[in-house]
Design a protein around this motif. Structure first.
Motif, PDB file in Angstrom:
ATOM      1  N   PRO A  52       0.822  -1.233   0.000  1.00  0.00           N
ATOM      2  CA  PRO A  52       0.000   0.000   0.000  1.00  0.00           C
ATOM      3  C   PRO A  52       0.845   1.269   0.000  1.00  0.00           C
ATOM      4  N   ILE A  53       2.002   1.207   0.682  1.00  0.00           N
ATOM      5  CA  ILE A  53       2.902   2.362   0.756  1.00  0.00           C
ATOM      6  C   ILE A  53       3.461   2.676  -0.632  1.00  0.00           C
ATOM      7  N   LEU A  54       3.901   1.617  -1.327  1.00  0.00           N
ATOM      8  CA  LEU A  54       4.451   1.816  -2.668  1.00  0.00           C
ATOM      9  C   LEU A  54       3.391   2.361  -3.609  1.00  0.00           C
ATOM     10  N   ARG A  55       2.142   1.872  -3.428  1.00  0.00           N
ATOM     11  CA  ARG A  55       1.053   2.365  -4.262  1.00  0.00           C
ATOM     12  C   ARG A  55       0.838   3.857  -3.993  1.00  0.00           C
ATOM     13  N   ALA A  56       0.823   4.230  -2.710  1.00  0.00           N
ATOM     14  CA  ALA A  56       0.621   5.643  -2.358  1.00  0.00           C
ATOM     15  C   ALA A  56       1.747   6.509  -2.923  1.00  0.00           C
ATOM     16  N   ALA A  57       2.935   5.908  -3.070  1.00  0.00           N
ATOM     17  CA  ALA A  57       4.086   6.655  -3.581  1.00  0.00           C
ATOM     18  C   ALA A  57       4.137   6.644  -5.108  1.00  0.00           C
ATOM     19  N   VAL A  78      17.731   1.363   0.831  1.00  0.00           N
ATOM     20  CA  VAL A  78      17.513   1.168  -0.598  1.00  0.00           C
ATOM     21  C   VAL A  78      18.861   1.407  -1.274  1.00  0.00           C
ATOM     22  N   ALA A  79      19.206   0.576  -2.254  1.00  0.00           N
ATOM     23  CA  ALA A  79      20.526   0.716  -2.857  1.00  0.00           C
ATOM     24  C   ALA A  79      20.468   0.878  -4.364  1.00  0.00           C
ATOM     25  N   ASP A  80      19.455   0.356  -5.008  1.00  0.00           N
ATOM     26  CA  ASP A  80      19.482   0.393  -6.469  1.00  0.00           C
ATOM     27  C   ASP A  80      18.145   0.796  -7.081  1.00  0.00           C
ATOM     28  N   GLY A  81      17.189   1.223  -6.257  1.00  0.00           N
ATOM     29  CA  GLY A  81      15.913   1.659  -6.807  1.00  0.00           C
ATOM     30  C   GLY A  81      14.990   0.518  -7.191  1.00  0.00           C
ATOM     31  N   ARG A  82      15.460  -0.718  -7.029  1.00  0.00           N
ATOM     32  CA  ARG A  82      14.616  -1.854  -7.378  1.00  0.00           C
ATOM     33  C   ARG A  82      14.308  -2.732  -6.179  1.00  0.00           C
ATOM     34  N   ARG A  83      15.053  -2.515  -5.096  1.00  0.00           N
ATOM     35  CA  ARG A  83      14.891  -3.368  -3.931  1.00  0.00           C
ATOM     36  C   ARG A  83      14.929  -2.548  -2.648  1.00  0.00           C
ATOM     37  N   ILE A  84      14.140  -2.992  -1.670  1.00  0.00           N
ATOM     38  CA  ILE A  84      14.297  -2.459  -0.316  1.00  0.00           C
ATOM     39  C   ILE A  84      14.923  -3.587   0.504  1.00  0.00           C
ATOM     40  N   HIS A 106       9.476   5.338   5.308  1.00  0.00           N
ATOM     41  CA  HIS A 106      10.615   6.251   5.215  1.00  0.00           C
ATOM     42  C   HIS A 106      11.539   5.842   4.051  1.00  0.00           C
ATOM     43  N   GLU A 107      11.841   4.548   3.948  1.00  0.00           N
ATOM     44  CA  GLU A 107      12.718   4.075   2.858  1.00  0.00           C
ATOM     45  C   GLU A 107      12.062   4.327   1.499  1.00  0.00           C
ATOM     46  N   THR A 108      10.735   4.134   1.444  1.00  0.00           N
ATOM     47  CA  THR A 108      10.008   4.427   0.203  1.00  0.00           C
ATOM     48  C   THR A 108      10.118   5.918  -0.126  1.00  0.00           C
ATOM     49  N   GLY A 109      10.163   6.733   0.926  1.00  0.00           N
ATOM     50  CA  GLY A 109      10.375   8.164   0.722  1.00  0.00           C
ATOM     51  C   GLY A 109      11.704   8.436   0.029  1.00  0.00           C
ATOM     52  N   HIS A 110      12.758   7.687   0.394  1.00  0.00           N
ATOM     53  CA  HIS A 110      14.057   7.826  -0.296  1.00  0.00           C
ATOM     54  C   HIS A 110      13.930   7.414  -1.757  1.00  0.00           C
ATOM     55  N   LEU A 111      13.211   6.296  -1.993  1.00  0.00           N
ATOM     56  CA  LEU A 111      13.032   5.802  -3.365  1.00  0.00           C
ATOM     57  C   LEU A 111      12.269   6.823  -4.204  1.00  0.00           C
ATOM     58  N   ALA A 112      11.133   7.280  -3.654  1.00  0.00           N
ATOM     59  CA  ALA A 112      10.271   8.195  -4.404  1.00  0.00           C
ATOM     60  C   ALA A 112      10.974   9.523  -4.652  1.00  0.00           C
ATOM     61  N   GLY A 113      11.845   9.918  -3.709  1.00  0.00           N
ATOM     62  CA  GLY A 113      12.536  11.194  -3.825  1.00  0.00           C
ATOM     63  C   GLY A 113      13.733  11.148  -4.756  1.00  0.00           C
ATOM     64  N   GLY A 114      14.038   9.962  -5.291  1.00  0.00           N
ATOM     65  CA  GLY A 114      15.181   9.845  -6.194  1.00  0.00           C
ATOM     66  C   GLY A 114      16.499  10.132  -5.505  1.00  0.00           C
ATOM     67  N   GLY A 188       7.281   9.828   3.885  1.00  0.00           N
ATOM     68  CA  GLY A 188       6.812   8.625   4.584  1.00  0.00           C
ATOM     69  C   GLY A 188       5.517   8.889   5.331  1.00  0.00           C
ATOM     70  N   VAL A 189       5.449  10.007   6.038  1.00  0.00           N
ATOM     71  CA  VAL A 189       4.227  10.351   6.786  1.00  0.00           C
ATOM     72  C   VAL A 189       3.067  10.557   5.814  1.00  0.00           C
TER      73      VAL A 189
END
Ligand SMILES: [Zn+2]
Length: 464
Positions: A52-57, A78-84, A106-114, A188-189
């Motif tokens: 659900p988090i990834l969907r929201a992002a 997150v290291a490569d944009g494809r995996r957490i 929070h980690e998804t926030g790093h991914l979404a923020g590039g 993340g919030v």
């Protein structure tokens, strides 16, 4: 019934395309183990937490994988944009689903923020600057030494040149990361709010890691090192989290139970038996405690007692696929593969054909030495590796099944694929070369074998 055992460097995880992986049971019997843990129950739960988090992002289409790392300290990154990546220690230290979900948000926030690519750029620039600084520094020091000891000025100037840019790089990097951290918190919030979840767990987790806490004072925690947590950041997070109408929302009790079951399983597979009994004493009659004790009993060789305990669990939750998986695994590793087949079939069907469980069933079918099972084993294992292409166990079992059938071309190809996934490029190339001589040129098997022969080893992999 040897399960694959393979030790690799943890650093290989971030770079290698193919990850060395093993089921938890294989890990429990070795000192360090492979860098990654595979377990359907734990992975499924983390996927449900994160989806659900990834969907929201807006990242649901990117097919982002969750990888559990064989490390007991708290970390997620997150290291490569494809995996957490999540250390099993982060699951163990998260008492509620909401706490680990907050970390994933929070980690998804790093991914979404590039933040990944920006971070890499920054690192590359920093490295260049570092080299320039060292060259300048060395030159200045040579100049200083030529002047002798009396001329301390120049020598010190050299040292200052070295220290100056490095200190500057350190500051730039940290301030940059801090900005990213705040952005990732805010994102993340936002994702948690969008999915009707509280950010309390995220706040609780990060508060533990605040820079002036006992945790941070120990200085060893990789999560704190990679995610700076000054008190102001945590205070800002608290304010954001409290302002949400979901702040007081509690985890669903059914989800909390599944969380506790996974933590019990991880403890039983990864921790010393006395630690497991201390966490889950026989006076504790809860389902997670009984699960942990059943697992540790089977791992320490008492199959009869373990089976009785697992049957007790099955009576309580007759539709839980992982109890049947455990029963099958215990029987398989207890050298009773024929008896393992029925519970593993049940586990496969209850789990909607989870590929890692299919691999276990395929392994049991092959281990019976009964040729009547060969075709079925091949069909199940092929279906499993088609959906789970990074687990060497599936290919290793497939190779055995093909060998039994007398199909040596396919057997060599599957063995080559297993070796390739384990990072053993030399063996993979040898087997793939032999497979090529057995297939007709240009057939799908020949092409796959040719791909392995031609594959370039990744940095850090065996290149000869
Ligand atoms: Zn972070």
């Amino acid at each position: 019934m040897a399960l694959p055992r393979k030790t690799s460097k943890l650093t290989a995880v971030a770079t290698a395309v193919s990850l060395a992986m093993a089921p938890m049971s294989a890990l429990a019997q070795q000192a360090k183990g492979p860098p990654v843990i595979r377990d359907t129950e734990a992975e499924q739960l983390l996927r449900e937490y994160t989806r659900p988090i990834l969907r929201a992002a807006g990242l649901e289409k990117q097919n982002i994988q969750i990888v559990i790392i064989n490390e007991s300290v708290f970390n997620a990154f997150v290291a490569d944009g494809r995996r957490i990546f999540v250390n099993y220690g982060a699951m163990m230290q998260s008492e509620t689903p909401n706490q680990i979900i907050g970390v994933m948000a929070h980690e998804t926030g790093h991914l979404a923020g590039g933040h990944l690519s920006k971070m890499r750029e920054q690192m590359a620039q920093a490295q260049t600057q570092m080299i320039i600084a060292m060259l300048l520094g060395a030159g200045a020091m040579v100049a200083g030494s030529r002047g002798g000891n009396s001329n301390g000025g120049l020598a010190n100037a050299g040292a200052a040149v070295v220290a100056g840019p490095q200190e500057m790089i350190r500051r730039t990097l940290i301030s940059y990361v801090r900005q990213q951290e705040e952005n990732a918190d805010r994102a993340g919030v936002k994702f948690l709010n969008a999915t009707g979840q509280s950010a309390k767990g995220m706040y609780e987790t990060f508060k533990r890691f605040t820079n002036d806490s006992l945790f941070a004072a120990r200085g060893a925690d990789p999560y704190v090192q990679s995610h700076p947590m000054p008190a102001e950041r945590v205070a800002a997070l608290e304010e954001m989290a409290r302002s949400s109408s979901y702040w007081d929302k509690k985890d669903d009790p059914a989800l909390q139970l599944r969380h506790d079951m996974v933590r019990a399983k991880i403890s039983a597979f990864m921790e010393r038996q006395d630690t497991v009994y201390r966490r889950y004493p026989s006076s504790n009659d809860s389902l997670p405690a009984r699960y942990a004790r059943a697992i540790t009993t089977y791992l320490h060789g008492d199959l009869r007692s373990a089976l009785a305990q697992i049957d007790g669990l099955i009576q309580l939750q007759p539709n839980n696929p992982y109890f049947y998986e455990l029963r099958g695994q215990a029987l398989l590793e207890g050298a009773k593969p024929a008896e393992a087949i029925a519970p593993l079939r049940k586990a496969v069907s209850l789990s909607n054909n989870a590929p890692l469980i299919e691999m276990l069933l395929g392994q049991a079918l092959v281990a019976t030495d009964n040729k009547a099972y060969t075709e079925e084993a091949i069909a199940i294992l092929r279906a499993a590796v088609a959906r789970e292409s990074e687990a060497p166990l599936g290919y290793a079992q497939l190779a055995m099944a093909y060998g039994r059938k007398g199909d040596f071309a396919q057997a060599d190809l599957a063995s080559a694929q297993a070796a390739f996934l384990r990072g053993d490029n030399k063996t993979a190339r040898e087997l793939a070369s032999r497979a090529k001589t057995r297939f007709a040129v240009g057939t799908p098997g020949w092409v796959k074998a040719d791909d392995i022969v031609a594959a370039k080893p990744l940095p850090g992999q065996n290149s000869n």
